[in-house]
Design an enzyme around this catalytic site. Structure first.
Site, short mmCIF file in Angstrom:
data_model
loop_
_atom_site.label_atom_id
_atom_site.label_comp_id
_atom_site.label_asym_id
_atom_site.label_seq_id
_atom_site.Cartn_x
_atom_site.Cartn_y
_atom_site.Cartn_z
CD GLU A 113 -60.55 22.94 -108.59
OE1 GLU A 113 -59.62 23.69 -108.96
OE2 GLU A 113 -60.77 21.82 -109.09
CG ASN A 135 -62.75 19.33 -107.21
OD1 ASN A 135 -63.29 20.26 -106.64
ND2 ASN A 135 -61.62 19.45 -107.89
CE LYS A 174 -62.09 19.80 -112.08
NZ LYS A 174 -60.82 20.29 -111.47
CD GLU A 228 -58.28 18.27 -110.50
OE1 GLU A 228 -59.51 18.17 -110.33
OE2 GLU A 228 -57.74 19.23 -111.08
CB CYS A 261 -60.89 23.72 -112.19
SG CYS A 261 -59.15 24.02 -112.59
CG ASN A 312 -57.05 25.34 -106.90
OD1 ASN A 312 -56.32 25.74 -106.00
ND2 ASN A 312 -58.35 25.17 -106.73
#
Lengths: 308, 308
Positions: free
Chosen positions: B46, B106, B123, B142, B168, B193
């Site tokens: 990612e 993302n 994502k 995020e 993730c 991450n």
């Protein structure tokens, strides 16, 4: 802060010719031991009262109706209900249910400390097959003897704890866990009868199958921030081996109690239900993080559709 | 029988002042090593191109637009695309996407051996929070810097294999896996991450978090009978530690390759895609066993609704 001392009452093999009364006596012996340890809620396996008869084929299914209970409680299991009420202990167990309408289900119930059935669940995910299949090392005819459950996955607040049930193969399906999780479940009780050998793969023996069992239960508990107690009927039954490995799992997905043997055995853990709150309010805060607009296939498409 | 040599290209920490060009050079070094080992499909983490900037708070989000890519490929990453085409290697990597409409995602892509982007994924499950929260040991913003993805979970047949992606936190959500599984996925590529410390719990350090990572990936792979490659960006980044533990998991839910260190490192496994067939046709034969009539809550109810 709610605490609950949970017990898992693993049951060794039950042979074809054992009576309900003999089995109930074994169940009560485990309940006595559980009471000695302060257990407040005790979980027994799937189909606790009989041998796991779906390994046998009969052409006329009605010949197996004697494995089913037509009422619950009934005289054979009444002593268990009486003993639990005496102890003020809640419990759950599985049995084969034949309804007045003639329908057959693989069923489990949660019984309150007052001896009332407060929730009934009928197994959703029936494994195996409906007809005799000669390529299998042994038969697994659940789809022959049972209908898929019609209850769905519901919860009940019992002894101050939000409880739900799954049965055996249900534990491998994240859908079972998630529907309970969406109702705030804090304890999932699971009974199972799991053959130690995959009947279609000589490569898949007890070690691999035990791993899949723990993987499924630990992931389900973690991903829904709930306790789980998964209890085996196990050992040798009518010449067939089923694995043991009864476990209690915490809301972080860790095994906190595990059976050592393959016979009648009690496992115990004091659950701190407040431990469910952390996951439910952070990483698995469903309201904050779930995106149902992308989950449609899960509830609308049964089988696989390959890309073009 | 389709085989595919899969590589996972774990990337050690990327500091704030590292350029895209420096990172791409590290990516190419891993691609060279992968080519030497016969890798046919290589998965990067990612946000491969930058430091994990959601640990930093800025009031004006536009100040962080420089972490985002406005086109893909672009001049900085073109050498990676060129090298992969030279090698005939498919690959996947994550980056931060800023669309012409000004939307931030993302994102990850799958690139064919011909150098074409054949699937893009944004994502879905953004962890963390949108505003500065002082009770946390570190920020995880995020939800501040990205929109939840609008693509959903799709698959593409690339190099003869049905592939899909998660990013993730998606890997902790069985919904991500199941939507891909319902499309017959055979390889799920996941970049991550993941900070080594839960920013709200001093009790939850690297050991527990690594367990949750593996539990989620192994369960997802097992329950959907798919290979998975989960690749970390890890080690120290701008004074913050993220765990490593990149893994390749087989369709039986077992880890078959695992990174040993916390830096740039390649893991490799030759996948036999036929191994997906057994689970997909037996225990996880969705058409035979799933009961969508009981899954409605999953796709219609976002948060928890407690029983009365």
């Amino acid at each position: 802060m709610t605490k609950l001392i949970i017990g898992g009452a693993q049951i060794g093999g039950i042979q074809k010719d054992e009576t309900r009364e003999e089995v109930v006596a074994r169940m009560i012996a485990l309940m006595d031991a559980a009471h000695d340890k302060g257990v407040q809620f005790l979980a027994y396996p799937e189909m606790t009262l009989t041998t796991f008869f779906p390994r046998f084929y009969v052409e006329d299914r009605a010949e197996f109706d004697h494995w089913f209970e037509t009422e619950m409680p009934n005289p054979a299991v009444q002593p268990l209900f009486d003993k639990a009420r005496e102890y003020g202990m809640g419990f759950t167990f599985g049995y084969c249910e034949l309804t007045p309408e003639g329908l057959h289900y693989n069923t489990s119930v949660i019984v309150s400390p007052e001896g009332e059935i407060v929730l009934k669940y009928r197994k959703t995910h029936l494994p195996g097959h409906a007809e005799y299949e000669s390529e299998r090392t042994h038969q697994h005819l659940e789809k022959r003897y049972f209908l898929p459950g019609d209850t769905g996955f519901n919860v009940v607040k019992n002894q101050g704890v939000i409880m739900g049930m799954s049965i055996c193969n249900d534990r491998r399906w994240p859908e079972s866990w998630r529907v309970l999780g969406l109702q705030g479940v804090q304890l999932v009780a699971i009974g199972y009868n799991t053959p130690s050998q995959n009947n279609l793969s000589s490569e898949e023996g007890i070690e691999r199958r035990m791993y899949h069992h723990e993987l499924s239960v630990c992931a389900g508990a973690y991903q829904n921030s709930t306790y789980a107690v998964a209890v085996a009927k196990c050992g040798m039954e009518d010449g067939n081996h089923m694995f043991a490995g009864s476990i209690i799992v915490d809301p972080d997905g860790f095994v906190v109690a595990k059976a050592e043997g393959e016979g009648d055995e009690l496992i115990v853990h004091e659950a701190d239900l407040a431990k469910c709150d952390f996951g439910k309010s952070t990483v698995f805060n469903f309201a904050a993080h779930r995106r149902v607009e992308h989950y449609g296939l899960i509830a609308t498409q049964t089988g696989v559709k390959l890309p073009d």
